[in-house]
Scaffold this motif. Structure first.
Motif, PDB file in Angstrom:
ATOM      1  N   UNK A   4       0.867  -1.173   0.000  1.00 19.01           N
ATOM      2  CA  UNK A   4       0.000   0.000   0.000  1.00 19.01           C
ATOM      3  C   UNK A   4       0.907   1.227   0.000  1.00 19.01           C
ATOM      4  N   UNK A   5       0.710   2.108  -1.005  1.00 21.15           N
ATOM      5  CA  UNK A   5       1.587   3.259  -1.200  1.00 21.15           C
ATOM      6  C   UNK A   5       1.052   4.482  -0.471  1.00 21.15           C
ATOM      7  N   UNK A   6       1.952   5.178   0.210  1.00 20.87           N
ATOM      8  CA  UNK A   6       1.578   6.361   0.973  1.00 20.87           C
ATOM      9  C   UNK A   6       2.028   7.619   0.233  1.00 20.87           C
ATOM     10  N   UNK A   7       1.101   8.571   0.123  1.00 23.89           N
ATOM     11  CA  UNK A   7       1.307   9.776  -0.690  1.00 23.89           C
ATOM     12  C   UNK A   7       1.479  11.005   0.182  1.00 23.89           C
ATOM     13  N   UNK A   8       2.451  11.837  -0.189  1.00 25.85           N
ATOM     14  CA  UNK A   8       2.576  13.173   0.372  1.00 25.85           C
ATOM     15  C   UNK A   8       2.151  14.165  -0.693  1.00 25.85           C
ATOM     16  N   UNK A   9       1.175  15.003  -0.404  1.00 24.04           N
ATOM     17  CA  UNK A   9       0.593  15.919  -1.387  1.00 24.04           C
ATOM     18  C   UNK A   9       0.980  17.360  -1.090  1.00 24.04           C
ATOM     19  N   UNK A  10       1.599  18.025  -2.064  1.00 23.18           N
ATOM     20  CA  UNK A  10       1.899  19.454  -1.951  1.00 23.18           C
ATOM     21  C   UNK A  10       0.793  20.246  -2.639  1.00 23.18           C
ATOM     22  N   UNK A  11       0.053  21.040  -1.884  1.00 24.36           N
ATOM     23  CA  UNK A  11      -0.991  21.886  -2.440  1.00 24.36           C
ATOM     24  C   UNK A  11      -2.362  21.271  -2.301  1.00 24.36           C
ATOM     25  N   UNK A  68       5.400  11.453  -3.908  1.00 23.41           N
ATOM     26  CA  UNK A  68       5.121  12.874  -3.706  1.00 23.41           C
ATOM     27  C   UNK A  68       4.324  13.368  -4.907  1.00 23.41           C
ATOM     28  N   UNK A  69       3.226  14.064  -4.640  1.00 24.20           N
ATOM     29  CA  UNK A  69       2.435  14.679  -5.703  1.00 24.20           C
ATOM     30  C   UNK A  69       2.482  16.187  -5.501  1.00 24.20           C
ATOM     31  N   UNK A  70       3.027  16.894  -6.480  1.00 20.24           N
ATOM     32  CA  UNK A  70       3.293  18.338  -6.372  1.00 20.24           C
ATOM     33  C   UNK A  70       2.288  19.109  -7.213  1.00 20.24           C
ATOM     34  N   UNK A  71       1.419  19.898  -6.531  1.00 24.50           N
ATOM     35  CA  UNK A  71       0.359  20.635  -7.213  1.00 24.50           C
ATOM     36  C   UNK A  71       0.285  22.064  -6.692  1.00 24.50           C
ATOM     37  N   UNK A  72       1.444  22.740  -6.635  1.00 16.05           N
ATOM     38  CA  UNK A  72       1.478  24.118  -6.148  1.00 16.05           C
ATOM     39  C   UNK A  72       1.789  25.054  -7.312  1.00 16.05           C
TER      40      UNK A  72
END
Length: 325
Positions: A4-11, A68-72
């Protein structure tokens, strides 16, 4: 046991919330958002049980996070976060066209240097899956030319000017009221936003890193009521057209208002819609039309990148290209 993959979300703005809503509709995916980094943690966020922080290190240096998902909207900060995350072995998904378009030489190095995967479908076509197509299926057929409407704000403004005989200022004000244009719309109306997207497509289509200095961009602000009147009299429309093609050893890229005829695939693409036409040696021309921006369309592109990432997908361009500065 399946991971199970854990996500860090920017924005957690328009696109971040769109991705969050799309992810909730796919509970079968072995991935979940564990932490969200935002500028202000004190803002009320009703209906969300996520963990919010204003410290980017909590995401980038957390060994428990896989993706990491970067949405800033801050290109400089985004570049730092993406680079560091890749260095730390975390795969990254981004929607930051400015950061990627301005840093393609470094992006190319990241693809080759790090084992972690870097994907960015949402940075170009919003809900149109063009990067994935150009990087694989179309590039193997040899791309001759890519032409399209890559900025929904500009297309919306020109549509209103032509349908209602509005001035540029009236159409821009309406686009901002509808949420299709930013408070500072300079990047959109100048064509610069589309050049970032063109540079990414050129990189994947031709396997080269183009120079933004060689791109030609003309603002839609130069379009006059008289030009619109003349176009209408001839049964034509004026569209914000972005084009890349290889002419000999040179990649030519331009963004400009262009007269299109009724038999042109871009003629009926109005309002905030985008369209991208890919012309190939083997199978000819293919045109895709869809929402180029917005919470759910762009969020869906981020979700599709996540699905590809979980399946082990990575871009082909990094495996076969020779960079040309």
């Amino acid at each position: 046991m399946n991971k199970h993959y854990k996500i860090g979300l920017f924005g957690f703005g328009t696109v971040g919330q769109g991705f969050y809503e799309n992810l909730k509709k796919h509970p079968h995916l072995p991935a979940s958002i564990e932490k969200v980094c935002v500028k202000r943690v004190d803002l009320p966020r009703i209906g969300h049980e996520l963990y919010f922080t204003d410290n980017p290190d909590e995401l980038i240096h957390d060994p428990a996070l896989d993706i990491i998902i970067e949405l800033i909207d801050d290109a400089a900060a985004a570049k730092k976060y993406v680079h560091t995350a890749l260095q730390n072995g975390k795969s990254v998904i981004s929607a930051n066209k400015k950061m990627i378009g301005e840093s393609l030489e470094e992006v190319d190095q990241w693809h080759n240097e790090f084992d972690a995967t870097f994907l960015y479908e949402a940075a170009v076509g919003g809900g149109i899956p063009i990067v994935h197509a150009v990087d694989g299926f179309f590039r193997d057929q040899e791309v001759l030319k890519i032409r399209g409407i890559l900025n929904g704000s500009s297309n919306y403004i020109l549509t209103q000017m032509q349908q209602y005989q509005w001035s540029f200022e009236q159409a821009l004000s309406d686009a901002q009221a509808q949420g299709f244009a930013e408070r500072n719309p300079t990047l959109d109306i100048s064509g610069i936003d589309a050049t970032y997207k063109l540079s990414i497509l050129a990189y994947h289509a031709f396997g080269e890193v183009p120079s933004l200095n060689s791109f030609s961009a003309e603002s839609i602000e130069s379009v006059t009521k008289e030009e619109i009147k003349k176009a209408r009299a001839k049964g034509r429309k004026i569209k914000p057209v972005a084009t890349i093609e290889r002419l000999g050893n040179e990649i030519v890229c331009s963004v400009r208002p262009e007269l299109v005829d009724p038999n042109d695939a871009l003629y009926s693409v109005d309002s905030e819609n985008n369209a991208i036409s890919v012309d190939t040696v083997i199978s000819g021309k293919h045109t895709s039309v869809g929402k180029g921006a917005g919470s759910l369309p762009t969020g869906s592109a981020v979700l599709e990148d996540l699905k590809r990432l979980l399946s082990g997908y990575s871009y082909e361009v990094s495996k076969t290209k020779t960079a040309v500065a």
